[in-house]
Design a protein around this motif. Structure first.
Motif, PDB file in Angstrom:
ATOM      1  N   CYS A  14       0.840  -1.200   0.000  1.00 56.96           N
ATOM      2  CA  CYS A  14       0.000   0.000   0.000  1.00 56.96           C
ATOM      3  C   CYS A  14       0.880   1.257   0.000  1.00 56.96           C
ATOM      4  N   GLU A  15       0.562   2.171  -0.921  1.00 59.45           N
ATOM      5  CA  GLU A  15       1.324   3.422  -0.990  1.00 59.45           C
ATOM      6  C   GLU A  15       0.541   4.599  -0.423  1.00 59.45           C
ATOM      7  N   GLY A  16      -0.627   4.286   0.110  1.00 59.23           N
ATOM      8  CA  GLY A  16      -1.405   5.350   0.754  1.00 59.23           C
ATOM      9  C   GLY A  16      -1.969   6.383  -0.203  1.00 59.23           C
ATOM     10  N   CYS A  17      -2.295   5.958  -1.432  1.00 55.76           N
ATOM     11  CA  CYS A  17      -2.759   6.926  -2.428  1.00 55.76           C
ATOM     12  C   CYS A  17      -4.208   7.351  -2.184  1.00 55.76           C
ATOM     13  N   GLY A  18      -4.969   6.522  -1.485  1.00 57.82           N
ATOM     14  CA  GLY A  18      -6.347   6.909  -1.174  1.00 57.82           C
ATOM     15  C   GLY A  18      -7.340   6.614  -2.277  1.00 57.82           C
ATOM     16  N   ALA A  19      -6.925   5.853  -3.295  1.00 66.39           N
ATOM     17  CA  ALA A  19      -7.847   5.518  -4.382  1.00 66.39           C
ATOM     18  C   ALA A  19      -9.023   4.682  -3.869  1.00 66.39           C
ATOM     19  N   CYS A  20      -8.737   3.760  -2.938  1.00 66.27           N
ATOM     20  CA  CYS A  20      -9.792   2.905  -2.367  1.00 66.27           C
ATOM     21  C   CYS A  20     -10.810   3.760  -1.623  1.00 66.27           C
ATOM     22  N   TYR A  21     -10.295   4.759  -0.882  1.00 64.37           N
ATOM     23  CA  TYR A  21     -11.135   5.668  -0.108  1.00 64.37           C
ATOM     24  C   TYR A  21     -12.088   6.424  -1.037  1.00 64.37           C
ATOM     25  N   ASP A  22     -11.519   6.978  -2.127  1.00 63.94           N
ATOM     26  CA  ASP A  22     -12.340   7.747  -3.070  1.00 63.94           C
ATOM     27  C   ASP A  22     -13.372   6.864  -3.761  1.00 63.94           C
ATOM     28  N   MET A  23     -12.932   5.682  -4.200  1.00 59.81           N
ATOM     29  CA  MET A  23     -13.817   4.785  -4.932  1.00 59.81           C
ATOM     30  C   MET A  23     -14.958   4.314  -4.036  1.00 59.81           C
ATOM     31  N   CYS A  24     -14.632   4.044  -2.762  1.00 63.54           N
ATOM     32  CA  CYS A  24     -15.658   3.609  -1.789  1.00 63.54           C
ATOM     33  C   CYS A  24     -16.738   4.674  -1.676  1.00 63.54           C
ATOM     34  N   LYS A  25     -16.282   5.935  -1.587  1.00 65.55           N
ATOM     35  CA  LYS A  25     -17.246   7.049  -1.506  1.00 65.55           C
ATOM     36  C   LYS A  25     -18.112   7.077  -2.757  1.00 65.55           C
ATOM     37  N   GLU A  26     -17.452   6.819  -3.912  1.00 64.62           N
ATOM     38  CA  GLU A  26     -18.161   6.925  -5.180  1.00 64.62           C
ATOM     39  C   GLU A  26     -19.227   5.826  -5.309  1.00 64.62           C
ATOM     40  N   VAL A  27     -18.827   4.571  -5.104  1.00 63.98           N
ATOM     41  CA  VAL A  27     -19.792   3.486  -5.334  1.00 63.98           C
ATOM     42  C   VAL A  27     -20.914   3.494  -4.302  1.00 63.98           C
ATOM     43  N   ASN A  28     -20.652   4.034  -3.119  1.00 68.13           N
ATOM     44  CA  ASN A  28     -21.696   4.066  -2.091  1.00 68.13           C
ATOM     45  C   ASN A  28     -22.420   5.406  -2.020  1.00 68.13           C
ATOM     46  N   ASN A  29     -22.127   6.308  -2.971  1.00 65.83           N
ATOM     47  CA  ASN A  29     -22.737   7.643  -3.004  1.00 65.83           C
ATOM     48  C   ASN A  29     -22.583   8.382  -1.675  1.00 65.83           C
ATOM     49  N   LEU A  30     -21.380   8.417  -1.157  1.00 68.44           N
ATOM     50  CA  LEU A  30     -21.158   9.070   0.135  1.00 68.44           C
ATOM     51  C   LEU A  30     -20.576  10.460  -0.081  1.00 68.44           C
ATOM     52  N   PRO A  31     -21.031  11.437   0.718  1.00 66.96           N
ATOM     53  CA  PRO A  31     -20.507  12.801   0.571  1.00 66.96           C
ATOM     54  C   PRO A  31     -19.062  12.902   1.075  1.00 66.96           C
ATOM     55  N   GLU A  32     -18.394  13.958   0.656  1.00 68.53           N
ATOM     56  CA  GLU A  32     -17.026  14.196   1.130  1.00 68.53           C
ATOM     57  C   GLU A  32     -17.059  14.526   2.620  1.00 68.53           C
TER      58      GLU A  32
END
Lengths: 255, 401
Positions: A14-32
């Motif tokens: 893991c390089e800590g890029c946060g792609a998983c974090y962003d994608m999780c928000k996207e697929v679950n329609n979660l606000p920032e």
């Protein structure tokens, strides 16, 4: 169970890029929820986080236990195991007692405290996507394959192989394989897990067992108690009657 | 009572009206704005004062089943005068608990779901059903009092036929859910502080509720004797010392049993070293054991004190405080360090709780005033035994006047 699916997260990749974090928000329609994803924490609008421990980056999310405490405690069965092995939640059934939050050994479930019709919120391992043949959001997004998806037996095999092939690189433990009875999220790490904020003092016994040991005594308490009380009812009644008879005969004799 | 009398302001009336008014406002806010804005609960502390108070309410209402069993199952008729007050206390206590549970639910509109959606592996599910069944039992046990008043005789006959099975069912339902409140925490061995966590939690809860439930009835008898006077139109509310001493002796036995179990638990699980760790939890634990167990055991061990009403009164307050401390320690203090936050209930949480308590006390007084909740020591049974009892009773009551 071994045909069920899950994810393996390799902290060393893991390089800590946060792609998983962003994608999780996207697929679950979660606000920032936070400008800096590394400073965010799990909440009703954040189902996975990336955390920074010096040079090491790690993820937190629902561990999707094999025998989940939350599923066992939910009195209306609003939390269930999906056929894929994911732990999923049905808001329509939920009455909002929050026992799942209290019971979870990993303290994962979050609540929509601000709403008047609140839901329990947590990762559901993208159960709908998986059932539709797609990858979970975080897996699809990961550029370094730190998080991979697969059948549980294959993932366990991969994890074991990596620990064995590079013993200097890895701390020799697969987190999530046995903790609280094991689950569908496996994590391997270069350092001991308590250094990375994981709950490390968990037993290997599934949490519902602790409750079952008391619950299984219920039928015998009910039946035994009923018999005992009925017996005491007749005995004490008879005793009183005998005492009364004795009293009245004594009375007659004295007359 | 005339309207003027009701409207005449007294200290307690003013206080009650203020508490209920504030409580109603808080209830409105709670339901219109949600839990987040009106409580201090959050993701790390999902259960707070309301759940803690449910444990307390249920624990203190335990006399409903112990006294009923003593009189109707074990045929110790000396305690007959306590049966109705105990059942009424239990019923109102459970109403408070059920109301608080609904207030605490995130989705109160779904409160009926457990009736049709079952998960038999959940302790919460078992508790819910026991609460429903036991409240029904309490209604059946108290129904004759109401029916008598309105002279509806037919159902009383049927209630009498089923009365013993109903009492037995009540004892079993109580045993199960009183202990299950402890079982709720069996699933959090890593979170609840080991001073309280134990596989014996259900047994601890059960024994402590027996002692505290009886103490509650003793405590209540004192308040009733003081507040419900003959001038107010109440009868048979005077203190019956032999009964209260007997009940206190039962409290002593339950306290000793609970204390021995605690010692067994601490030695058996190697928890003794915990007692020397200086921490908030340890101090709260000592406070709980000292006030709720050791002091009352010490006081009740003296024959002189157990027959003295002042000391019995004081001991009952100690035991009740002990139970309150214990339940709050399990539900709040013991979980504080694992959650990493200190929780203190919000203004609205306290308001709603106090409102329900005040309403329960008001309901108790109203029902006691209009129905025959307090019966004489010498009623039914002794009259059946010999006709002279009745004249004796008159002499007794004359002496009290």
């Amino acid at each position: 169970m071994l045909n069920e699916t899950g994810i393996l997260f390799d902290i060393t990749l893991c390089e800590g890029c946060g792609a998983c974090y962003d994608m999780c928000k996207e697929v679950n329609n979660l606000p920032e929820t936070n400008d800096d994803y590394l400073k965010d924490h799990l909440s009703d609008n954040t189902f996975t986080v990336v955390e920074e421990y010096g040079e090491i980056y790690t993820r937190k999310l629902c561990m999707h236990c094999n025998e989940p405490a939350c599923v066992s405690v939910c009195l209306v069965g609003a939390i269930k195991k999906s056929s894929t092995g994911a732990v999923v939640y049905d808001a329509d059934k939920c009455i909002g007692c929050r026992y799942c939050m209290q019971a979870c050994p990993h303290s994962i479930p979050r609540y929509e405290w601000g709403l008047t019709k609140p839901r329990i919120r947590k990762c559901n391992l993208c159960d709908d996507r998986v059932k539709a043949g797609k990858l979970p959001g975080c897996v699809e997004a990961c550029p370094t394959e730190a998080t991979i998806f697969g059948k549980m037996d294959e993932l366990i095999e991969i994890a074991k192989k990596r620990l064995k092939s590079d013993p200097d690189k890895y701390y020799q433990h697969i987190y999530g394989l046995e903790e609280a009875g094991g689950g569908h999220v496996l994590i391997i790490s270069p350092v001991p897990f308590e250094q990375l904020g994981y709950v490390s003092k968990l037993t290997n016994e599934p949490m519902p067992e602790f409750t079952m040991r008391a619950m299984e005594k219920i039928p015998s308490v009910a039946i035994g108690g009923g018999l005992f009380l009925s017996a005491m009812f007749w005995l004490t009644k008879r005793k009183n009657e005998l005492a009364k008879e004795k009293k009245s005969t004594n009375g007659k004799e004295s007359i | 009572m005339k309207i003027n009398d009701i409207l005449k302001p007294t200290f307690w009336k003013v206080v009650s009206v203020i508490i209920v008014t504030m409580g109603l406002f808080s209830t409105y806010y709670r339901f219109s704005r949600g839990l987040g804005l009106t409580t201090n609960l959050h993701d790390s502390v999902p259960w707070g004062l309301w759940i803690g108070f449910d444990f307390i309410g249920v624990g203190l209402a335990a006399a409903g089943f112990t006294i009923a069993a003593t009189v109707h199952i074990f045929h110790i008729h000396k305690y007959e005068p306590l049966v109705r007050p105990a059942i009424l206390t239990a019923f109102l206590g459970y109403l408070v608990v059920v109301c608080l549970l609904v207030v605490d639910l995130g989705r109160p509109e779904n409160f009926w779901h457990p009736l049709v959606m079952w998960n038999i592996h959940s302790v919460m599910f078992e508790i819910t059903w026991c609460l429903i069944c036991y409240t029904t039992v309490l209604i059946l046990e108290f129904a004759p009092v109401v029916l008598e008043k309105f002279k509806i005789k037919a159902p009383i006959k049927y209630l009498k036929i089923i009365s013993i099975p109903v009492v037995i069912a009540g004892v079993i339902f109580s045993t199960l859910h009183q202990s299950s409140f402890g079982s709720l925490y069996l699933i959090v061995p890593g979170k609840l502080h080991p001073l309280w966590y134990s596989s014996l939690l259900p047994v601890h809860f059960y024994i402590s509720c027996i002692a505290a439930g009886l103490s509650m009835i003793i405590f209540e008898s004192f308040l009733i004797a003081r507040a419900f006077t003959k001038e107010d139109g109440f009868h048979h509310t005077e203190l019956k010392m032999d009964i209260l001493s007997g009940a206190s002796f039962a409290v002593l036995i339950a306290l000793i049993a609970g204390f021995l179990l605690k010692i067994y638990d601490f030695i058996g699980n190697g928890k003794l070293p915990l007692l020397t760790v200086p921490s908030t939890e340890t101090y709260f634990f000592y406070l709980e054991i000292l006030i709720g167990t050791l002091v009352p055991i010490f006081l009740l061990s003296y024959k002189k004190l157990i027959e003295d009403k002042k000391w019995i009164y004081l001991t009952s307050i100690c035991v009740i405080s002990g139970l309150i401390l214990n339940r709050l320690n399990v539900s709040i203090t013991g979980l504080a360090s694992s959650s990493g936050v200190n929780y203190f209930p919000s203004f609205d949480e306290i308001n709603i709780t106090m409102m329900l308590v005040v309403l329960a006390i008001f309901a108790f007084r109203l029902i006691a005033k209009n129905f025959d909740v307090f019966v004489s020591n010498e009623s039914e049974h002794s009259v059946n035994e010999n006709g002279t009892a009745k004249s004796k009773q008159i002499i007794l009551s004359e002496r009290y006047e």
